[in-house]
Design an enzyme around this catalytic site. Structure first.
Site, mmCIF file in Angstrom:
data_model
loop_
_atom_site.group_PDB
_atom_site.id
_atom_site.type_symbol
_atom_site.label_atom_id
_atom_site.label_comp_id
_atom_site.label_asym_id
_atom_site.label_seq_id
_atom_site.Cartn_x
_atom_site.Cartn_y
_atom_site.Cartn_z
ATOM 1 C CG HIS A 465 17.021 20.545 64.971
ATOM 2 N ND1 HIS A 465 17.355 21.068 63.746
ATOM 3 C CD2 HIS A 465 16.827 19.210 64.766
ATOM 4 C CE1 HIS A 465 17.354 20.102 62.843
ATOM 5 N NE2 HIS A 465 17.049 18.967 63.443
ATOM 6 C CD GLU A 466 16.430 16.941 67.879
ATOM 7 O OE1 GLU A 466 17.465 17.212 67.240
ATOM 8 O OE2 GLU A 466 15.581 16.133 67.457
ATOM 9 C CG HIS A 469 12.583 17.102 64.176
ATOM 10 N ND1 HIS A 469 12.352 16.978 62.831
ATOM 11 C CD2 HIS A 469 13.936 17.105 64.326
ATOM 12 C CE1 HIS A 469 13.509 16.912 62.189
ATOM 13 N NE2 HIS A 469 14.479 16.999 63.071
#
Length: 1012
Positions: A465-466, A469
């Site tokens: 997820h990060e 980003h």
């Protein structure tokens, strides 16, 4: 009209001056945490803040069926429990009502005497004057927020300005900054003192004046500004604390061009979890260690340095950090040089950053160790406290593989030369995507030798997820927080796409299905909001970090990707990133990029706008007559009685299969439903139809009586005619339809008859989740006979599958998930004595289940507490804490509530998890609710109003109420909060959920009596 409402909001904002709060990127508060990192609509219920006097009375009055009038014996119990908690009850008077109450219309008596002619004339004159003043105020406070990245100046005339701290008029009157001045570059110098927990700072901002102006307005919070100069000359500044803004006024217009603003200041390191905050941990030698870290998203960079703290004000940054020589410092960019300042101090200077938003700036001062590896042109490193150096390797290997995947998928290589992943011992969010310096909670980054594959699935998900980003959010950033889903929805979707490709053994597909089910449940409430919605106040910004922005955003991207063909989704995304890199975007920019690459006869913008602009999702009703199928769509609401909008139409890419072909991916057929009603003509007769194949679409489906009968019959005959995802979706949909009153609970039980033959993870876990919710409602209402019958029903339908589970080592994530769900249910309901405390080796995926059984004895609870205090394995520690909070002992419940809030023996970051766990048990849920009410002021000092932590606490404490008395108690309490929370959307959600529980119980208790 929407215009007048927006203007009203603007006026209201000027008056209430709300305080900004910190964000939560990703909640770790649920039992199985999901990876996740507003103009308020009119409530669907009246929370009348006038004339409310909150007089706390124990929720425990309702235990064992006591009504409102049966108070005597239990009131004594409540007061004694309050003494145990060591707190006095709040008595909030009506003068603490919400500021909004001043707008509530007064009601007057209908009788009055006839006024004289003179009085009438005077009255008319007064009315004309008042009307004129209101018109002037309307235009003064006119709606001048644009959908662009910043505020458009009101050209009609000067706004009404608030008073600054020194009494002078502050030269700006909006929460959003003016666009006349933009930052170009920041030089930031910081010196934190980790002994007295303060820091000194100076910032030099190169600004570009785009339009002539006499004012420069920027953000600053909780700082002592010592000196400011503008182009070398000392200047006076004004501060308006409610909006965390400072302003510099000039006697004459600044001409277009570049200038330098220097500010020197001091501040305290924050004691909460945002800004530049102090953190600590105790090492294995019992020594307390301190560090300083940052958490800026969404509105807290202004707490570390004065800045233009909005996403659209992108700039470059150069950071210098002074530290004691025993520490290291980290920032977004690689370190250039370290200078010895003598006296035990050193200064680290970091490279100039890429162009980025302030919320992505980060720095850390700590005594961490690291391991590193190179991927392409990037050095990837994982940092942790020295005691946990053996737990970083999995994260390093995982991050490197995922970085390679994203570099290839996006066809835009990660632009920085380093990528650090840092485990922070005291960190509220699950993680934060700071560019080049991603910060994590230890639980979401570190993997020990005895961590299970499920633990690794969580860590992998957060890292994926990060890292996503770094492209969605960092390289390309939403223009304003109303389009937060462009960051969070995309990162959530890409985490599942990447893991499915790189780590197929982690069974992430089933997890994504569960996430979609949870998003549907939340979005079915009238208190939900559109994916892209109006946002102005800081609290509204905080509230955007919810399942709609994360999980629904990801779900509609899945639906779009499933609709496009030939890799069009990936091509469109690549084009979007290339076109808008290092800049800001809105939703339509993404849709336009996808439309340009799509060769289908389909307007991506037209279709997807229906999913981002409307709140909620559609219910598709299917009626089949021979080969003719009538399809109807409507807004699905669990409580349609209070609907605020029933005219929404979605462009739905309906998918379906039939008995002719149902399991292979090639069986899927597509029909685009754009109107309220449409007719589908089938080529041949079929026995049954199943719509929304594999639940890839964000909608639920209802069939007519024959349609349900045919599907249920097919499942009973051979459940494998449908995929396990489709079977799970049928279970999810029929429970939702029952909750909304569209199908009877008898129909639910009819479908559930097939479940005795089910052995796949997705349908079994969904069925257990739904039945568990009903069991807890019955248990909390003291419907003891029905709760016992529900236990027997669960044993009858799942008992044989429970018996087939082993306690041996398991490697399949899917089988682990299934086993954990079954055995935890068996243990919690004490089914067939499946659960015993094991002194020998325990599979790590069953630790939580076994620990919860052990926690029910004094000896076991004591051993678990000792284990919690001394363990350095974070997944194990997390499971131990859940077990401790599952105790049925009231004294232990009170102790753990107090210790997790004050942070003395349990970190405060775990308080939402503690509340969530305690509220699942009959023994603890009312104590937890009372504790939340009594300690609301302390709780909101620790966690921001509107934040994900507060959302979790409120829903955990109230979501299992189902009586009128609890409803009134909750309404009175939340109304009494005024500006400390009464207007939060989560409050609307909590009240709506209680009403739904009440209605469901009223409608289904007789059915349960008859059929269980």
């Amino acid at each position: 009209s929407s215009i007048s409402w927006n203007c009203y909001q603007h006026e209201y904002n000027l008056i209430i001056a709300p305080q900004p709060r910190n964000m939560i990127e990703n909640s770790m508060f649920e039992e199985e945490p999901d990876v996740v990192d507003l103009a308020k609509e009119s409530p669907s219920y009246p929370i009348d803040t006038d004339n409310v006097v909150y007089e706390p009375r124990s929720s425990r009055l309702l235990v064992r069926g006591l009504g409102e009038n049966d108070l005597d014996e239990d009131e004594e119990d409540y007061e004694s429990s309050a003494r145990l908690l060591g707190m006095s009850f709040m008595n909030r008077s009506s003068n603490q009502r919400s500021a909004a109450s001043s707008y509530i219309r007064q009601h007057y008596s209908g009788s009055c005497s006839m006024p004289s002619t003179k009085t009438m004339v005077v009255g008319v004159v007064v009315l004309v004057l008042v009307a004129s003043m209101l018109m002037v105020l309307y235009f003064l406070l006119g709606c001048n927020f644009t959908t662009a990245g910043c505020q458009k100046t009101n050209s009609t005339m000067d706004s009404i300005y608030p008073n600054s701290t020194n009494g002078e008029l502050f030269p700006w009157a909006d929460l959003r900054l003016p666009c006349s001045v933009h930052p170009v570059h920041y030089n930031i110098t910081l010196h934190p003192d980790l002994t007295i927990m303060t820091f000194q700072g100076s910032v030099s901002i190169l600004v570009q004046v785009l339009n002539e102006t006499k004012n420069i307005v920027l953000h600053s919070s909780d700082m002592n500004i010592i000196k400011a100069t503008f182009d070398g000359k000392e200047v006076h500044f004004l501060e308006y604390k409610p909006w965390q803004q400072i302003a510099f006024k000039f006697p004459e217009d600044l001409k277009k061009g570049q200038y330098v603003l220097n500010i020197t200041y001091t501040a305290n390191l924050s004691s909460s979890y945002d800004g530049f905050y102090n953190s600590s941990y105790v090492d294995t030698n019992g020594i307390k260690r301190v560090l300083a870290a940052t958490q800026f998203e969404p509105l807290a960079a202004r707490k570390a340095f004065p800045c233009f703290d909005e996403p659209a004000f992108k700039s470059t940054f150069t950071i210098k950090m002074t530290r004691e020589s025993k520490y290291i410092s980290l920032s977004n960019m690689p370190k250039v040089i370290t200078t010895d300042l003598k006296n035990g101090l050193e200064e680290d200077e970091f490279e100039k950053s890429v162009n980025m938003s302030t919320y992505l700036v980060a720095f850390i001062v700590a005594d961490f160790i690291s391991v590193s590896k190179n991927v392409s042109k990037t050095k990837v490193s994982v940092y942790a406290v020295p005691d946990k150096k053996e737990q970083v390797q999995y994260a390093l290997d995982t991050a490197c593989k995922l970085l390679e995947f994203y570099n290839s998928f996006f066809k835009n290589e990660y632009p920085l030369s380093k990528l650090d992943l840092v485990a922070i011992p005291d960190f509220l969010a699950g993680a934060m995507e700071n560019w080049g310096l991603i910060t994590f909670r230890e639980t979401t980054l570190l993997v020990g030798s005895n961590s299970s594959a499920i633990d690794k699935q969580l860590v992998t998900s957060v890292i994926a997820h990060e890292l996503a980003h770094q492209w969605f959010g960092n390289l390309v950033t939403m223009q304003w927080w109303n389009d937060l889903w462009l960051n969070e929805g995309f990162a959530t979707y890409m985490q599942y796409i990447s893991i499915e490709s790189v780590f197929p053994g982690l069974d992430i597909d089933t997890e994504f299905l569960n996430v979609r089910f949870k998003a549907l449940a939340k979005d079915a409430l009238n208190s939900s909001h559109p994916v892209s919605t109006v946002v102005s106040t800081p609290e509204q910004v905080e509230e955007m970090f919810d399942s709609v922005s994360y999980e629904k955003g990801a779900s509609i991207l899945l639906m779009l990707n499933a609709t496009l063909t030939d890799g069009e989704f990936q091509k469109g995304v690549t084009q979007y990133l290339q076109k808008y890199k290092l800049s800001n975007t809105k939703s339509e920019n993404l849709w336009n990029s996808l439309s340009q690459v799509s060769k289908q006869n389909l307007s991506v913008s037209e279709m997807m706008n229906t999913w981002t602009v409307h709140k909620g999702f559609p219910l598709v009703t299917v009626k089949r007559s021979g080969t003719q199928v009538t399809l109807t769509q409507e807004h699905f609401l669990l409580n349609a009685e209070n609907s605020t909008d029933d005219s929404s139409l979605w462009h739905i890419p309906l998918t379906y299969v039939s008995d002719k072909c149902s399991v292979l991916s090639s069986c899927k057929q597509v029909f685009h439903l754009k109107e309220k009603t449409a007719t589908l003509k089938l080529p041949d007769q079929v026995k049954w139809l199943k719509f929304n194949v594999r639940s890839d679409g964000f909608y639920i489906v209802h069939y007519d009586e024959e349609g349900w009968k045919d599907l249920i019959g097919a499942l009973k005959e051979d459940m494998n005619v449908l995929s396990c995802k489709d079977r799970a979706a049928l279970i999810n949909n029929i429970f939702a339809l029952s909750r909304s009153g569209k199908v009877s609970f008898r129909q639910v039980l009819n479908l559930m008859d097939y479940i005795r033959n089910e052995n796949e993870t997705a349908p079994v876990t969904e069925a257990l989740f739904q039945l568990g919710q009903i069991y807890r409602l019955l248990d909390k209402r003291s419907e003891l006979d029905l709760a016992s019958r529900m236990t027997s029903y669960i044993e009858d339908h799942f008992g044989s599958l429970m018996e087939n589970q082993s306690w041996d080592l398991e490697t399949s994530v899917s089988k682990m998930t299934l086993r954990s769900a079954l055995l935890e249910m068996a243990c919690s309901l004490n089914i067939r004595n499946f659960c015993v405390v094991i002194d020998s080796w325990i599979p790590s995926d069953l630790m939580r289940t076994v620990f919860k059984v052990a926690a029910q004895t004094d000896e076991g609870w004591g051993k678990l507490l000792d284990m919690y205090k001394h363990s350095i394995n974070d997944p194990e520690k997390h499971k131990t804490l859940e077990a401790l909070a599952s105790t049925q002992d009231v004294w232990k419940i009170i102790w753990i509530l107090q210790k997790s809030l004050d942070g003395s023996e349990i970190q405060t970051q775990e308080f939402p998890l503690v509340i969530n766990t305690i509220c699942k048990s009959f023994a603890g849920y009312l104590y937890a609710w009372d504790f939340v009410k009594e300690n609301w002021d302390k709780i909101t000092q620790k966690f921001s109003v509107g934040s994900f932590a507060i959302q979790s606490i409120i829903m955990s404490a109230t979501s299992q109420f189902s009586t009128k008395t609890h409803l009134v108690e909750a309404q009175n309490f939340f109304s009494s909060l005024g500006m400390k929370g009464s207007q939060m959307r989560i409050v609307q959600e909590a009240i709506e959920t209680i009403k739904l529980n009440m209605r469901w119980m009223e409608n289904n208790l007789n059915t349960l009596q008859s059929w269980l």
